[in-house]
Design a protein around this motif. Structure first.
Motif, PDB file in Angstrom:
ATOM      1  N   GLU A  93       0.826  -1.216   0.000  1.00  0.00           N
ATOM      2  CA  GLU A  93       0.000   0.000   0.000  1.00  0.00           C
ATOM      3  C   GLU A  93       0.857   1.261   0.000  1.00  0.00           C
ATOM      4  O   GLU A  93       0.516   2.245  -0.664  1.00  0.00           O
ATOM      5  N   GLU A  94       1.972   1.244   0.701  1.00  0.00           N
ATOM      6  CA  GLU A  94       2.860   2.404   0.719  1.00  0.00           C
ATOM      7  C   GLU A  94       3.489   2.624  -0.659  1.00  0.00           C
ATOM      8  O   GLU A  94       3.543   3.750  -1.152  1.00  0.00           O
ATOM      9  N   VAL A  95       3.926   1.549  -1.281  1.00  0.00           N
ATOM     10  CA  VAL A  95       4.528   1.668  -2.612  1.00  0.00           C
ATOM     11  C   VAL A  95       3.474   2.066  -3.635  1.00  0.00           C
ATOM     12  O   VAL A  95       3.721   2.889  -4.509  1.00  0.00           O
ATOM     13  N   LYS A  96       2.291   1.519  -3.518  1.00  0.00           N
ATOM     14  CA  LYS A  96       1.192   1.866  -4.439  1.00  0.00           C
ATOM     15  C   LYS A  96       0.866   3.354  -4.325  1.00  0.00           C
ATOM     16  O   LYS A  96       0.634   4.028  -5.340  1.00  0.00           O
ATOM     17  N   ALA A  97       0.884   3.893  -3.122  1.00  0.00           N
ATOM     18  CA  ALA A  97       0.625   5.322  -2.934  1.00  0.00           C
ATOM     19  C   ALA A  97       1.681   6.165  -3.640  1.00  0.00           C
ATOM     20  O   ALA A  97       1.356   7.181  -4.272  1.00  0.00           O
ATOM     21  N   VAL A  98       2.927   5.746  -3.580  1.00  0.00           N
ATOM     22  CA  VAL A  98       4.006   6.474  -4.257  1.00  0.00           C
ATOM     23  C   VAL A  98       3.816   6.409  -5.769  1.00  0.00           C
ATOM     24  O   VAL A  98       3.941   7.425  -6.464  1.00  0.00           O
ATOM     25  N   THR A  99       3.514   5.224  -6.303  1.00  0.00           N
ATOM     26  CA  THR A  99       3.340   5.108  -7.760  1.00  0.00           C
ATOM     27  C   THR A  99       2.114   5.892  -8.225  1.00  0.00           C
ATOM     28  O   THR A  99       2.145   6.494  -9.294  1.00  0.00           O
ATOM     29  N   ASP A 100       1.052   5.890  -7.427  1.00  0.00           N
ATOM     30  CA  ASP A 100      -0.142   6.673  -7.781  1.00  0.00           C
ATOM     31  C   ASP A 100       0.173   8.170  -7.790  1.00  0.00           C
ATOM     32  O   ASP A 100      -0.236   8.891  -8.698  1.00  0.00           O
ATOM     33  N   LEU A 101       0.890   8.633  -6.776  1.00  0.00           N
ATOM     34  CA  LEU A 101       1.272  10.041  -6.715  1.00  0.00           C
ATOM     35  C   LEU A 101       2.142  10.408  -7.908  1.00  0.00           C
ATOM     36  O   LEU A 101       1.955  11.445  -8.533  1.00  0.00           O
ATOM     37  N   TRP A 102       3.109   9.542  -8.226  1.00  0.00           N
ATOM     38  CA  TRP A 102       3.983   9.789  -9.371  1.00  0.00           C
ATOM     39  C   TRP A 102       3.169   9.905 -10.660  1.00  0.00           C
ATOM     40  O   TRP A 102       3.416  10.777 -11.492  1.00  0.00           O
ATOM     41  N   SER A 103       2.175   9.042 -10.809  1.00  0.00           N
ATOM     42  CA  SER A 103       1.330   9.068 -12.000  1.00  0.00           C
ATOM     43  C   SER A 103       0.566  10.387 -12.090  1.00  0.00           C
ATOM     44  O   SER A 103       0.494  10.999 -13.164  1.00  0.00           O
ATOM     45  N   VAL A 104       0.013  10.838 -10.988  1.00  0.00           N
ATOM     46  CA  VAL A 104      -0.728  12.105 -10.977  1.00  0.00           C
ATOM     47  C   VAL A 104       0.200  13.267 -11.301  1.00  0.00           C
ATOM     48  O   VAL A 104      -0.130  14.139 -12.110  1.00  0.00           O
ATOM     49  N   LEU A 105       1.372  13.299 -10.673  1.00  0.00           N
ATOM     50  CA  LEU A 105       2.318  14.384 -10.931  1.00  0.00           C
ATOM     51  C   LEU A 105       2.778  14.399 -12.384  1.00  0.00           C
ATOM     52  O   LEU A 105       2.957  15.465 -12.986  1.00  0.00           O
ATOM     53  N   THR A 106       2.957  13.226 -12.968  1.00  0.00           N
ATOM     54  CA  THR A 106       3.344  13.137 -14.373  1.00  0.00           C
ATOM     55  C   THR A 106       2.245  13.693 -15.268  1.00  0.00           C
ATOM     56  O   THR A 106       2.516  14.446 -16.216  1.00  0.00           O
ATOM     57  N   LYS A 107       0.991  13.358 -14.957  1.00  0.00           N
ATOM     58  CA  LYS A 107      -0.135  13.884 -15.740  1.00  0.00           C
ATOM     59  C   LYS A 107      -0.231  15.393 -15.618  1.00  0.00           C
ATOM     60  O   LYS A 107      -0.487  16.090 -16.613  1.00  0.00           O
ATOM     61  N   VAL A 108      -0.035  15.930 -14.433  1.00  0.00           N
ATOM     62  CA  VAL A 108      -0.083  17.377 -14.234  1.00  0.00           C
ATOM     63  C   VAL A 108       1.044  18.046 -15.021  1.00  0.00           C
ATOM     64  O   VAL A 108       0.827  19.053 -15.711  1.00  0.00           O
ATOM     65  N   ARG A 109       2.258  17.492 -14.938  1.00  0.00           N
ATOM     66  CA  ARG A 109       3.390  18.048 -15.689  1.00  0.00           C
ATOM     67  C   ARG A 109       3.097  18.045 -17.182  1.00  0.00           C
ATOM     68  O   ARG A 109       3.323  19.033 -17.873  1.00  0.00           O
ATOM     69  N   ASN A 110       2.585  16.935 -17.681  1.00  0.00           N
ATOM     70  CA  ASN A 110       2.279  16.837 -19.107  1.00  0.00           C
ATOM     71  C   ASN A 110       1.199  17.840 -19.510  1.00  0.00           C
ATOM     72  O   ASN A 110       1.282  18.424 -20.585  1.00  0.00           O
ATOM     73  N   HIS A 111       0.229  18.019 -18.654  1.00  0.00           N
ATOM     74  CA  HIS A 111      -0.845  18.980 -18.941  1.00  0.00           C
ATOM     75  C   HIS A 111      -0.304  20.404 -18.971  1.00  0.00           C
ATOM     76  O   HIS A 111      -0.676  21.204 -19.839  1.00  0.00           O
ATOM     77  N   LEU A 112       0.600  20.725 -18.039  1.00  0.00           N
ATOM     78  CA  LEU A 112       1.152  22.083 -17.973  1.00  0.00           C
ATOM     79  C   LEU A 112       2.080  22.372 -19.137  1.00  0.00           C
ATOM     80  O   LEU A 112       2.244  23.535 -19.515  1.00  0.00           O
ATOM     81  N   THR A 113       2.704  21.364 -19.701  1.00  0.00           N
ATOM     82  CA  THR A 113       3.637  21.597 -20.804  1.00  0.00           C
ATOM     83  C   THR A 113       2.959  21.547 -22.161  1.00  0.00           C
ATOM     84  O   THR A 113       3.610  21.786 -23.176  1.00  0.00           O
ATOM     85  N   GLU A 114       1.685  21.218 -22.191  1.00  0.00           N
ATOM     86  CA  GLU A 114       0.969  21.162 -23.489  1.00  0.00           C
ATOM     87  C   GLU A 114       0.547  22.521 -23.944  1.00  0.00           C
ATOM     88  O   GLU A 114       0.367  23.466 -23.302  1.00  0.00           O
TER      89      GLU A 114
END
Length: 114
Positions: A93-114
């Protein structure tokens, strides 16, 4: 270790039984690295060094698998890096939380750079 920190997916990891390395030393088929540890002559990178015992690595993965959920390479990398820095295990669950957060941050970064 620097290569692992920068690109864990493409960093080679070797498992050498210490008894096998001793036999190779007797046969003259090893060299020593900067830490004065035996490594096989055929390894091109003389910076290779001892890191984990296999049992430690297996334990890191087993803690993740205990949840009965699929474990990805990214999850193993996160758990191994955490153990390496803190000498403690992360559960699924701790690792899943990190991967989920990373996924969200990646989506936000991609959205901001579009």
């Amino acid at each position: 270790m620097d290569q692992w920190d920068q690109d864990p997916v493409h960093t080679p990891i070797y498992y050498w039984d210490e008894h096998w390395l001793e036999e190779c030393a007797e046969e003259g088929t090893v060299v020593t690295n900067e830490q004065d540890e035996y490594i096989p002559k055929w390894v091109p990178d003389r910076q290779v060094q001892t890191w984990f015992e296999l049992a430690t690595f297996e334990s890191i993965v087993e803690v993740l698998k205990a949840a009965g959920q699929p474990v990805t390479l990214q999850m193993v990398i996160i758990a191994v890096k955490y153990y390496d820095k803190r000498d403690a295990f992360l559960d699924y669950e701790e690792v899943k939380a990190v991967t989920d957060l990373w996924s969200v941050l990646t989506k936000v970064r991609n959205h901001l750079t579009e």
